[in-house]
Every structure is written in structure tokens, then in C-alpha cells.
Design a protein around this motif. Structure first.
Motif, PDB file in Angstrom:
ATOM      1  N   MET A   1      35.306  44.739  25.882  1.00 25.30           N
ATOM      2  CA  MET A   1      35.242  43.292  25.966  1.00 25.30           C
ATOM      3  C   MET A   1      34.447  42.907  27.204  1.00 25.30           C
ATOM      4  N   ALA A   2      33.425  42.112  27.007  1.00 26.57           N
ATOM      5  CA  ALA A   2      32.595  41.673  28.120  1.00 26.57           C
ATOM      6  C   ALA A   2      33.283  40.517  28.842  1.00 26.57           C
ATOM      7  N   LEU A   3      33.298  40.600  30.150  1.00 25.07           N
ATOM      8  CA  LEU A   3      33.917  39.561  30.968  1.00 25.07           C
ATOM      9  C   LEU A   3      32.908  38.444  31.165  1.00 25.07           C
ATOM     10  N   GLU A   4      33.350  37.224  30.980  1.00 24.97           N
ATOM     11  CA  GLU A   4      32.476  36.061  31.130  1.00 24.97           C
ATOM     12  C   GLU A   4      32.989  35.180  32.247  1.00 24.97           C
ATOM     13  N   GLU A   5      32.137  34.277  32.672  1.00 25.64           N
ATOM     14  CA  GLU A   5      32.496  33.356  33.756  1.00 25.64           C
ATOM     15  C   GLU A   5      33.682  32.477  33.361  1.00 25.64           C
ATOM     16  N   SER A   6      33.814  32.160  32.093  1.00 20.68           N
ATOM     17  CA  SER A   6      34.946  31.340  31.646  1.00 20.68           C
ATOM     18  C   SER A   6      36.267  32.083  31.846  1.00 20.68           C
ATOM     19  N   HIS A   7      36.250  33.413  31.686  1.00 20.31           N
ATOM     20  CA  HIS A   7      37.458  34.210  31.924  1.00 20.31           C
ATOM     21  C   HIS A   7      37.856  34.154  33.401  1.00 20.31           C
ATOM     22  N   VAL A   8      36.851  34.246  34.275  1.00 24.64           N
ATOM     23  CA  VAL A   8      37.115  34.193  35.717  1.00 24.64           C
ATOM     24  C   VAL A   8      37.668  32.821  36.092  1.00 24.64           C
ATOM     25  N   ARG A   9      37.080  31.778  35.543  1.00 24.54           N
ATOM     26  CA  ARG A   9      37.556  30.424  35.848  1.00 24.54           C
ATOM     27  C   ARG A   9      38.986  30.222  35.340  1.00 24.54           C
ATOM     28  N   ARG A  10      39.299  30.773  34.178  1.00 21.34           N
ATOM     29  CA  ARG A  10      40.647  30.654  33.617  1.00 21.34           C
ATOM     30  C   ARG A  10      41.657  31.385  34.509  1.00 21.34           C
ATOM     31  N   ALA A  11      41.310  32.598  34.939  1.00 24.04           N
ATOM     32  CA  ALA A  11      42.199  33.355  35.819  1.00 24.04           C
ATOM     33  C   ALA A  11      42.381  32.646  37.158  1.00 24.04           C
ATOM     34  N   ALA A  12      41.308  32.070  37.677  1.00 17.42           N
ATOM     35  CA  ALA A  12      41.401  31.331  38.933  1.00 17.42           C
ATOM     36  C   ALA A  12      42.287  30.100  38.765  1.00 17.42           C
ATOM     37  N   HIS A  13      42.163  29.426  37.635  1.00 16.18           N
ATOM     38  CA  HIS A  13      43.006  28.256  37.365  1.00 16.18           C
ATOM     39  C   HIS A  13      44.478  28.658  37.299  1.00 16.18           C
ATOM     40  N   LEU A  14      44.775  29.754  36.597  1.00 16.01           N
ATOM     41  CA  LEU A  14      46.158  30.209  36.485  1.00 16.01           C
ATOM     42  C   LEU A  14      46.733  30.630  37.837  1.00 16.01           C
ATOM     43  N   ALA A  15      45.878  31.180  38.709  1.00 16.26           N
ATOM     44  CA  ALA A  15      46.311  31.602  40.038  1.00 16.26           C
ATOM     45  C   ALA A  15      46.229  30.465  41.041  1.00 16.26           C
ATOM     46  N   ARG A  16      45.813  29.307  40.584  1.00 18.59           N
ATOM     47  CA  ARG A  16      45.674  28.119  41.438  1.00 18.59           C
ATOM     48  C   ARG A  16      44.714  28.386  42.600  1.00 18.59           C
ATOM     49  N   LEU A  17      43.554  28.994  42.264  1.00 13.42           N
ATOM     50  CA  LEU A  17      42.528  29.283  43.248  1.00 13.42           C
ATOM     51  C   LEU A  17      41.300  28.425  42.972  1.00 13.42           C
ATOM     52  N   ALA A  18      40.711  27.925  44.035  1.00 16.04           N
ATOM     53  CA  ALA A  18      39.470  27.166  43.912  1.00 16.04           C
ATOM     54  C   ALA A  18      38.306  28.159  43.958  1.00 16.04           C
ATOM     55  N   VAL A  19      37.471  28.146  42.927  1.00 18.00           N
ATOM     56  CA  VAL A  19      36.354  29.088  42.832  1.00 18.00           C
ATOM     57  C   VAL A  19      35.075  28.294  42.594  1.00 18.00           C
ATOM     58  N   SER A  20      34.074  28.514  43.456  1.00 19.80           N
ATOM     59  CA  SER A  20      32.790  27.836  43.282  1.00 19.80           C
ATOM     60  C   SER A  20      31.960  28.562  42.229  1.00 19.80           C
ATOM     61  N   ASP A  22      29.012  29.982  42.580  1.00 17.08           N
ATOM     62  CA  ASP A  22      28.480  31.226  43.130  1.00 17.08           C
ATOM     63  C   ASP A  22      29.554  32.315  43.156  1.00 17.08           C
ATOM     64  N   GLN A  23      30.749  31.926  43.553  1.00 18.05           N
ATOM     65  CA  GLN A  23      31.842  32.897  43.607  1.00 18.05           C
ATOM     66  C   GLN A  23      32.199  33.391  42.206  1.00 18.05           C
ATOM     67  N   ALA A  24      32.229  32.492  41.243  1.00 18.12           N
ATOM     68  CA  ALA A  24      32.604  32.870  39.875  1.00 18.12           C
ATOM     69  C   ALA A  24      31.641  33.910  39.316  1.00 18.12           C
ATOM     70  N   SER A  25      30.348  33.712  39.512  1.00 14.04           N
ATOM     71  CA  SER A  25      29.382  34.680  38.996  1.00 14.04           C
ATOM     72  C   SER A  25      29.508  36.017  39.726  1.00 14.04           C
ATOM     73  N   GLY A  26      29.806  35.969  41.023  1.00 10.76           N
ATOM     74  CA  GLY A  26      30.017  37.213  41.772  1.00 10.76           C
ATOM     75  C   GLY A  26      31.272  37.935  41.310  1.00 10.76           C
ATOM     76  N   PHE A  27      32.319  37.169  41.012  1.00 10.30           N
ATOM     77  CA  PHE A  27      33.562  37.769  40.540  1.00 10.30           C
ATOM     78  C   PHE A  27      33.396  38.400  39.168  1.00 10.30           C
ATOM     79  N   VAL A  28      32.530  37.838  38.341  1.00  9.62           N
ATOM     80  CA  VAL A  28      32.272  38.434  37.025  1.00  9.62           C
ATOM     81  C   VAL A  28      31.750  39.857  37.206  1.00  9.62           C
ATOM     82  N   ASP A  29      30.782  40.023  38.117  1.00 11.35           N
ATOM     83  CA  ASP A  29      30.219  41.350  38.365  1.00 11.35           C
ATOM     84  C   ASP A  29      31.271  42.293  38.952  1.00 11.35           C
TER      85      ASP A  29
END
Length: 95
Positions: A1-20, A22-29
């Protein structure tokens, strides 16, 4: 399963983290590399390997289970608003 930026944003939302952005694309990698490593580890043959609690054959030094302080219950209960038979009385919170 390929990880997408939407997955990172969803995980950040669930963890109540603010992610910009630039950070989201870096976290995908970063997270993709971590998940790839987990896949590699899962492909290893671990048949016959005993689980370890620690990689070294070491034991933890424990201190003796002895009382080292004097009993100050009466001193502490003297300051309490309500005490009965050596117990602290608190308001009922569950009916």
C-alpha cells in the motif's frame, strides 16, 4: 500500500498534531521508508528463534523491599478536610 499525503494528514489529525504542507510531504517519504523496512523485517525467517526481553543476559539489580521512611499518616491526615478511621473522606462522584 502506497502512503499518500492524505494518510499523513489523517494520522496528524487523529494525533492532534499541526502539520504544514512541507512537513506532510517529508513525512510521506520518512514513513514510507519505515514501512518498507517493516516489510523487510516481516519477510525474515524467525522460525526457532526464542523471543528476548533483553539482548544481553543481564538481570536488574533490585533493592531490598524495606520501609525507609517513618509513618506520617497522622501528620498528613491532620491537614485533610475530612478523615474517618484513618481514611480520607472525599465527595461522591458516581451515583
Amino acid at each position: 500500500m502506497a502512503l499518500e499525503e492524505s494518510h499523513v494528514r489523517r494520522a496528524a489529525h487523529l494525533a492532534r498534531l499541526a502539520v504544514s504542507d512541507d512537513q506532510a510531504s517529508g513525512f510521506v517519504d520518512d514513513l514510507s521508508r519505515i514501512l518498507d523496512m517493516v516489510d523487510q523485517l516481516q519477510s525474515l525467517n524467525t522460525e526457532g528463534v526464542a523471543p528476548l526481553s533483553h539482548p544481553l543476559d543481564a538481570t536488574q539489580r533490585l533493592r531490598a523491599d524495606e520501609v525507609t521512611e517513618t509513618n506520617q499518616r497522622d501528620t498528613f491526615q491532620h491537614c485533610a478536610p475530612a478523615v474517618e478511621n484513618g481514611l480520607y473522606l472525599v465527595p461522591r462522584v458516581v451515583e
